[in-house]
Motif scaffolding. Sequence first.
Motif, short mmCIF file in Angstrom:
data_model
loop_
_atom_site.label_atom_id
_atom_site.label_comp_id
_atom_site.label_asym_id
_atom_site.label_seq_id
_atom_site.Cartn_x
_atom_site.Cartn_y
_atom_site.Cartn_z
N TYR A 206 -1.11 -7.79 5.51
CA TYR A 206 -2.33 -7.17 4.57
C TYR A 206 -2.92 -8.23 3.70
CZ TYR A 206 0.05 -2.88 5.73
OH TYR A 206 0.57 -2.12 6.66
N PHE B 100 -3.18 8.18 -10.39
CA PHE B 100 -2.36 7.58 -9.75
C PHE B 100 -2.19 6.01 -10.23
CE2 PHE B 100 -1.56 5.59 -5.60
CZ PHE B 100 -0.66 6.18 -4.96
N ALA C 163 -11.21 -4.08 4.29
CA ALA C 163 -11.43 -2.61 3.86
C ALA C 163 -11.96 -1.74 5.02
CB ALA C 163 -12.57 -2.49 2.72
N TRP D 111 8.76 -2.25 1.81
CA TRP D 111 7.76 -3.40 1.83
C TRP D 111 7.53 -4.02 0.35
CZ3 TRP D 111 6.90 -7.06 5.20
CH2 TRP D 111 5.99 -7.78 5.28
N TRP D 112 7.49 -3.12 -0.62
CA TRP D 112 7.07 -3.18 -1.96
C TRP D 112 8.43 -3.69 -2.79
CZ3 TRP D 112 4.48 1.93 -2.20
CH2 TRP D 112 3.31 2.17 -1.07
N CYS E 292 -0.16 -3.20 -3.10
CA CYS E 292 1.24 -3.41 -2.84
C CYS E 292 1.30 -4.02 -1.45
CB CYS E 292 1.82 -1.76 -2.99
SG CYS E 292 1.80 -0.85 -4.32
N ASP E 293 0.85 -3.31 -0.45
CA ASP E 293 0.89 -3.84 0.95
C ASP E 293 0.71 -5.22 0.80
OD1 ASP E 293 1.75 -1.49 1.98
OD2 ASP E 293 -0.18 -0.88 2.65
N ILE F 8 -2.33 1.31 -2.86
CA ILE F 8 -1.51 1.13 -1.76
C ILE F 8 -1.76 -0.34 -1.00
CG2 ILE F 8 -0.64 2.01 0.35
CD1 ILE F 8 -1.07 4.99 -0.87
N GLN F 9 -2.96 -0.95 -0.98
CA GLN F 9 -3.36 -1.84 -0.20
C GLN F 9 -2.91 -3.23 -1.15
OE1 GLN F 9 -4.28 -3.49 2.37
NE2 GLN F 9 -5.15 -5.34 1.51
N PRO G 178 4.05 2.24 -6.84
CA PRO G 178 2.98 3.30 -7.20
C PRO G 178 3.57 4.62 -7.57
CG PRO G 178 2.65 2.89 -4.91
CD PRO G 178 3.88 2.07 -5.26
N HIS H 244 -11.35 2.92 -6.50
CA HIS H 244 -12.01 4.44 -6.17
C HIS H 244 -10.97 5.29 -5.81
CE1 HIS H 244 -16.08 2.20 -5.54
NE2 HIS H 244 -16.21 2.89 -6.56
N GLU H 245 -10.23 4.86 -5.09
CA GLU H 245 -9.34 5.81 -4.15
C GLU H 245 -7.88 5.32 -4.22
OE1 GLU H 245 -11.09 6.95 -0.32
OE2 GLU H 245 -12.52 8.13 -1.53
N LYS H 246 -6.99 6.19 -3.70
CA LYS H 246 -5.63 5.82 -4.06
C LYS H 246 -5.10 4.89 -2.81
CE LYS H 246 -4.60 10.26 -3.51
NZ LYS H 246 -5.76 11.07 -4.06
N HIS H 247 -5.73 5.08 -1.70
CA HIS H 247 -5.33 3.76 -0.57
C HIS H 247 -5.68 2.56 -1.35
CE1 HIS H 247 -9.55 3.56 0.31
NE2 HIS H 247 -9.57 4.79 0.34
N ALA I 292 -10.17 -4.50 0.62
CA ALA I 292 -9.51 -3.07 0.68
C ALA I 292 -8.89 -2.61 -0.54
CB ALA I 292 -8.49 -3.26 1.66
N GLU J 24 -11.71 12.32 -3.56
CA GLU J 24 -12.06 11.31 -2.43
C GLU J 24 -12.88 11.61 -1.56
OE1 GLU J 24 -8.04 9.82 -1.52
OE2 GLU J 24 -7.94 8.78 -3.57
#
Lengths: 363, 363, 363, 363
Positions: free
Chosen positions: C142, A254, C147, B295-296, A229-230, A226-227, A245, A220-223, A147, D221
Motif C-alpha cells: 500500500y 470517521f 489513488a 494488517w493494522w 492504515c493500509d 483506510i488507505q 479507525p 474527503h472520504e472514509k477510504h 490515495a 461521498e
Amino acid sequence: MNNVIPKPSVPAPDIVRCAYLELVVTDLAKSRAFYVDLLGLHVTEEDENTIYLRSFEEFIHHNLVLRKGPVAAAAAFAYRVKSPAEVDAAEAYYKELGCRVERRKEGFTKGVGDSVRVEDPLGFPYEFFYEVEHVERLTQRYDLYSAGELVRLDHFNQVTPDVPRGRKYLEDLGFRVSEDIKDSDGVTYAAWMHRKQTVHDTALTGGNGPRLHHIAFSTHEKHNIIQICDKMGALRISDRIERGPGRHGVSNAFYLYILDPDGHRVEIYTQDYYTGDPDNPTVTWDVHDNQRRDWWGNPVVPSWYTEASLVLDLDGNPQPVIERTDASEMAVTVGADGFSYTRKDDDGAPGSGVEGFKLGAQV
Amino acid sequence: MNNVIPKPSVPAPDIVRCAYLELVVTDLAKSRAFYVDLLGLHVTEEDENTIYLRSFEEFIHHNLVLRKGPVAAAAAFAYRVKSPAEVDAAEAYYKELGCRVERRKEGFTKGVGDSVRVEDPLGFPYEFFYEVEHVERLTQRYDLYSAGELVRLDHFNQVTPDVPRGRKYLEDLGFRVSEDIKDSDGVTYAAWMHRKQTVHDTALTGGNGPRLHHIAFSTHEKHNIIQICDKMGALRISDRIERGPGRHGVSNAFYLYILDPDGHRVEIYTQDYYTGDPDNPTVTWDVHDNQRRDWWGNPVVPSWYTEASLVLDLDGNPQPVIERTDASEMAVTVGADGFSYTRKDDDGAPGSGVEGFKLGAQV
Amino acid sequence: MNNVIPKPSVPAPDIVRCAYLELVVTDLAKSRAFYVDLLGLHVTEEDENTIYLRSFEEFIHHNLVLRKGPVAAAAAFAYRVKSPAEVDAAEAYYKELGCRVERRKEGFTKGVGDSVRVEDPLGFPYEFFYEVEHVERLTQRYDLYSAGELVRLDHFNQVTPDVPRGRKYLEDLGFRVSEDIKDSDGVTYAAWMHRKQTVHDTALTGGNGPRLHHIAFSTHEKHNIIQICDKMGALRISDRIERGPGRHGVSNAFYLYILDPDGHRVEIYTQDYYTGDPDNPTVTWDVHDNQRRDWWGNPVVPSWYTEASLVLDLDGNPQPVIERTDASEMAVTVGADGFSYTRKDDDGAPGSGVEGFKLGAQV
Amino acid sequence: MNNVIPKPSVPAPDIVRCAYLELVVTDLAKSRAFYVDLLGLHVTEEDENTIYLRSFEEFIHHNLVLRKGPVAAAAAFAYRVKSPAEVDAAEAYYKELGCRVERRKEGFTKGVGDSVRVEDPLGFPYEFFYEVEHVERLTQRYDLYSAGELVRLDHFNQVTPDVPRGRKYLEDLGFRVSEDIKDSDGVTYAAWMHRKQTVHDTALTGGNGPRLHHIAFSTHEKHNIIQICDKMGALRISDRIERGPGRHGVSNAFYLYILDPDGHRVEIYTQDYYTGDPDNPTVTWDVHDNQRRDWWGNPVVPSWYTEASLVLDLDGNPQPVIERTDASEMAVTVGADGFSYTRKDDDGAPGSGVEGFKLGAQV
C-alpha cells in the motif's frame, strides 16, 4: 490556578478558524518521513531546521510547522482572525487577562505576518494572526492527489485539568460548544468548541495539562483514512496506529489516531456536520455511554487517555503539567472500576448491554 | 480420530463453490430482524419455521437457510458441484471414506434438487448439489440496494482441532490452499482453501471442533461495511460487533465480524484477490506476525478464538466437540505467554516492535 | 471469409484467463507517461524499445508490453493456459484450423516461456502460454498504492465484422457467453465471453475488423476511476477521456474509456459479477434499449463505435480490415436513423421514453 | 430594469445560509415518489396539499416544501438569518429598495415563525426568517441511511439575464463571490456566491429570467451520487438524468443533475471546499475553458442552458421572463459558433486541444 478566568471588558478577537500548529520535533528527517512521505502533506518551504507543510486545499502558507528542537512539544496553536485589527484586539484581550503577550509585526514563522503570541490562562501558547502569504491551493491538482490525501486542517485538541474552567474561557473568547461529555454528577470530561462551521476548531479533553492531545487533518472520504492504515501496515509501522479507525459518537466523524516519531498524536478525520446556525443544538453524551467515543463500541486504549505532548511557554520551555483532580474518564469507563452501557435502559441481565461493552473484550 | 484421512480411489466431486449454509436458530423472528432488517439479505421464500435468504447478486434459490430449532447450530455446509453427475461422485467418494451418507433426490431444502449430505471425516455436515431453482438475480435492482448491501456469499470458516489433517482431506477433495498461518515449529494454526477464484470457499481454524467459526458475505466496497457498523450503532447493538472493521493480513480483505442473536458469527468481507491460476502463490504467515490477522495490528479479541457454533449430525444432533491438542493461536499471541512482533527483525529495544503489538494496548 | 469456422477434432486448449496484451506504440516516452505516470502501472522491466508493465495484484511478469514500432497496433492477445501441455493443445488446435502457427520455446516476450502464437480465423494474433516468471505481487504494498490504482487486467475487446461467426469460434475454444446485444431481427451486435469467473476475458464488438477495441484494467472501487478522470483534468488531457465514466448496462461494471497517445483505447472497469457457475444465466440486451451500454442512458460517442486499433500478423504487418456488413449498432441507435427507448412498453407519447434518450441531448 | 440596483442605506440582514425552497408541483403523488421514494428525503410533516421534507443532517423543520398548485414554479427561496432582529433588518432593507414586502409573524410555511417575503429587484421571491421548529437531526440514524442519502441542502441556483447587476445586488446583501465565469470581453456568464463556508448558497446563471435553475443537495461521498444514477436506471427513468455525473471545474464538486416530474432541476453535489476566510481567493474561469463546467470535458447538454423553472410573485403568479441580451454561454461554447479549448496555449494543430473538446463528440 483553578479560580474562574474572568471575562475581559474588551471585545474578544474575532477568530476565523484554527490555522496552524507549530510542533517541535527531535529528528527532522524522521518527522519528514512521517508527515511528507507517509501522510503526503505538501511542503511549502523547508530548510535544515524547519519544514512548512500544508494540506491539499489550503491557500495559506502552512497548517503545520515542524521545527527541530531538543524536546518534543507544541510551540504554538495558531488561529487566524478576521482582519488585521483583530490582532490588536487579541493583544488587548490577553493583556487584560494578565497573560504574557508577545507581538511580532514580522510574524513568528515564515509566511505569516503581524502576529501575537500569548501564554493563555490555561497555559497554552496561542497565536493570533491575519496577514499570511497566499500559496497555490492544490484543490484541483489531482496529479498530486495521493490515495490517503489530507485535504484540510480540521482541529486541535488540548488536554486541561479543569474542563468547565477552560470551556468558560473559550466561550468568552467566542467559541461555541457543539458537543460535550458529562456524567450525572455534573463532571465534564471533554468539550468540543468551534468558530468555523464544523464541530470544532479545538476541543478540551480532561486530563493532566496543559498538553496537546492531538492535531487533526481531514480527508474527503472514509477510504482515504483506510488507505493510511493500509500504508502503515505496508511500512510495518502498524504499532504507530494507536486507535481506530472508527466512527466517533461525538462529532459523528470517521477517525483514526496515529503517532508521529516523537509520539505527537495525529488524528485523521472526515465527515462531521455543519454547525453554523446560531442555535446549532449542543449534544451532551453520558460518559458511561459506550458509544460516545466510538459509535461501534470499540474500546479506547488507555494510552489515548494518558499520553499527550508537552506545550511550550514563550521562552520555549515546557509548561509544567498540572494534575486533573476531577474524575478521570478512563477510570470511570475502563476496567474494574468502570461501568459502561450499550443500551441505557437495559436491566443488567446477561446480554442486556449494561454490564460492559463487548463480548470478547481484550485481556 | 487423529489418524490421516485416506484419499479415496474414486475421483473427488468437482466442486464449483460454497453455495449455502443451513443454520438452526432458536428465535426465528429475532434472526429475521438480524439477517433481513439489519443486514438486508433478500427473502426468496419463508414460512413459519424457515426463511430462505439470498445475497444481491445471487441467482440460485438461497445462500442461507434459517431454520427454527431447539439448539443453535449449523446443519449443513452446502457446495454446488459442476453437474448432476458430480452428486453421484460425491456420494461414492464419501461412501468409500466410510462416512454416513444420505441422498435425497428432492433435496434437503426448498429450491434445491438432488443432493447428498454427509457427516464428513472432520465431523461436519457437508452437502453437495447441482440442481437448483434459478431466481431473480438482483444485480441491477438498485432500487433495492441498501447502503450496506451484501452482494455475494463468500465463504465458510470451520473450526477443527487438527488443521493439517483437515487440510489434507480438503486438498484431496479438490480444494487448493491460498494462505496459511504457521510457526517455526511447524504447527499450523489455520488454512484458507478455495475452489472458486477467490481466497477461499472455506477455511480451517485450529480449535475445538467440529464447529462453525463463521459464514462470510461480501460487499462491493469498504464503505458498505462501515455502514453496517454505523447502523448497528444506531440500533444500539454495537455490543454485537465482535471484531473489526479492519484489514486482514491473510486474504487482504477488508472485514467485520458480528454476532447474530444466537451467537452465530457472520463476517462481512470485501476485496480479496484473484486466485484462479494453477500456480497461484500460497502465502504463509508467521503466527507471531502481529499483522497476520489484522494488517493494522489491532488485537484479536479472545472470544473470536474461543467461541463458535455447534454443528449437527444428519439426525440433527450436535456433534461432540473434540479439543485441540496443538498449540493455541490465542495462547501464543495474546497476553503473558504470547509473543508477537510488528517488524520481524527488530532487536527488541523499546519501540522496536518486537516486544508486542501496540502502544496503548487495552487493559 | 464469412463461412462458418469448423470445430477441430482435437480438444481446445484449457484457457485460464486473458493474461497480457502486446501493444506497438510509436513514441515510447509518451506511452510511458500515459501508462506509468498517469495510470500507475508497475514496471517489471524496461529497455529502450520495450516496457513490461503489470497491475497491482498481478504475480506474473506482465499484463502489458509496450513495444516501440512504426505503426500503432496490437501485436498479441495472450492467454494463459492451465498447464504446459495445453500449449501443445493450442498448437494442434490451430494447426487443424489451418491457421498460421508459430511456436517459441523461449517465448515471444521477456518473462514468458514456451508459447504459441497464431493468426486466428478472425485475423487476430492470439498467444497461449503457461510458463511465466513470477514477480512480486504488490497486493499489500500500500506504500505504492495510488489513488487511481489499477489492480488487475480484466479483459480484451475485439472488433470483428461477423459476431455470430466469432462467437461460435470462441465458444468452441471454450469461452462461455455471459451477455450479448441483439435486435429482434436476430442481428448480434456484440458478445461478452469468459474463461475466468468474471463477465469476460474478451468480447466481440461488431464492426470493421480485425481490430482491437480496447484493453481493460480493473480498480478496487469506483472512486479510483473518478480519480483517473480528475487527474486527466489536472493534466489538461481531458480530451483523451473518450467516454464515461458511467455504469454499463452489459456487465453492470462501472467504467471509463480513455485514449493513449497512439489512440489505443483503455477501459478502466470495476465491479462486474461472478459467472463461475456452469449455468450462469446469459443476459441478452435489446440493441434499442438505451440503458444497454450506459445504465444511465448517457450517449455513446460515435468514435467509440468507429475507432479501433489495427492488429498485426505474425510478421508484424497490419491485418487488412474487413467491413462489417450486418447492421451497425451506431446506425440503429444514434441520430436520425436511430431509435432507442428508456422504457420498452411506453406508447410513444411525449415524455414516454420511446422517442429517444435524454432530454437535452447534445447538438 | 437593467439599471444598477442601489445599495440601501440601512444594513443588510445578516444571512446565515440558504435554508429551504418552496416548490409548486402539479402532481403531489408523483413528486412524492421522486423526492421521498427515489431520493429518500425525510418527511417532517405532510397533508394532502403539502409535503415538508428535510435532509439527513438537518435540524430545522424543512429544506424543501412541495406544494400542490396549477403551475410548476418556485414560490420562495428562503434564507435563515442570524437572529430575530435580522428579519426586521431584511424588511427595512427591501422596503428601502422599493420592493414589494410581506411580513408574517406566523410564517409562510409550517414549522417556520416570523418571516418576511419579498419580490426582490431581480424578480425572485426571497424569504428571510430566524424562528424555526427544531426537529430530530438524523445524523446518526444510520438505520435510516439510504445508499444515496442526501445529507444537507447545499445551494440554490438562479437564472437572471444580467449577471453583473445581480452579483452587485447580492454582494450588497452580504454574499461573497467564490467563483465566476467570464470571457476576455468582460462578459460574465455566471457567478457563485456564499454566506456559509462553502462555495455557494446561491449562484447566478446568465439566461432568461428570473427563473430557478436548480436546487442542490449534498451527499457524504461520491458513491452516494452514483447510487442515485444506478437507482434511476433500475427504475427505468434514466431519461430524467439530465447531465452528469461529473466533476465540476467551478466549485470542484462531484455533481449530478436530474429532473423531477415537473421538470424542476435538482443537483446532487458533494465535496466542494472551505471558503470561510475573509480573503478566500476568487476563482475566475474563462468561458472557453472546456473544463470549467465539467473538469473531464464532458459536454453540457443544451437543455441545461435553456430550461429552468418559473418563479412566482407574492400573489402566486409567475413572474414574466426577461431575455438575456449578453452573449449566451451555450452559443459561445457549443456547436458551430462555439470555440473551446482543453489546453489554453495549444497552437491549434490537430490533437492540440484548441479546436474543440473531445474526440468522438456526439452527433
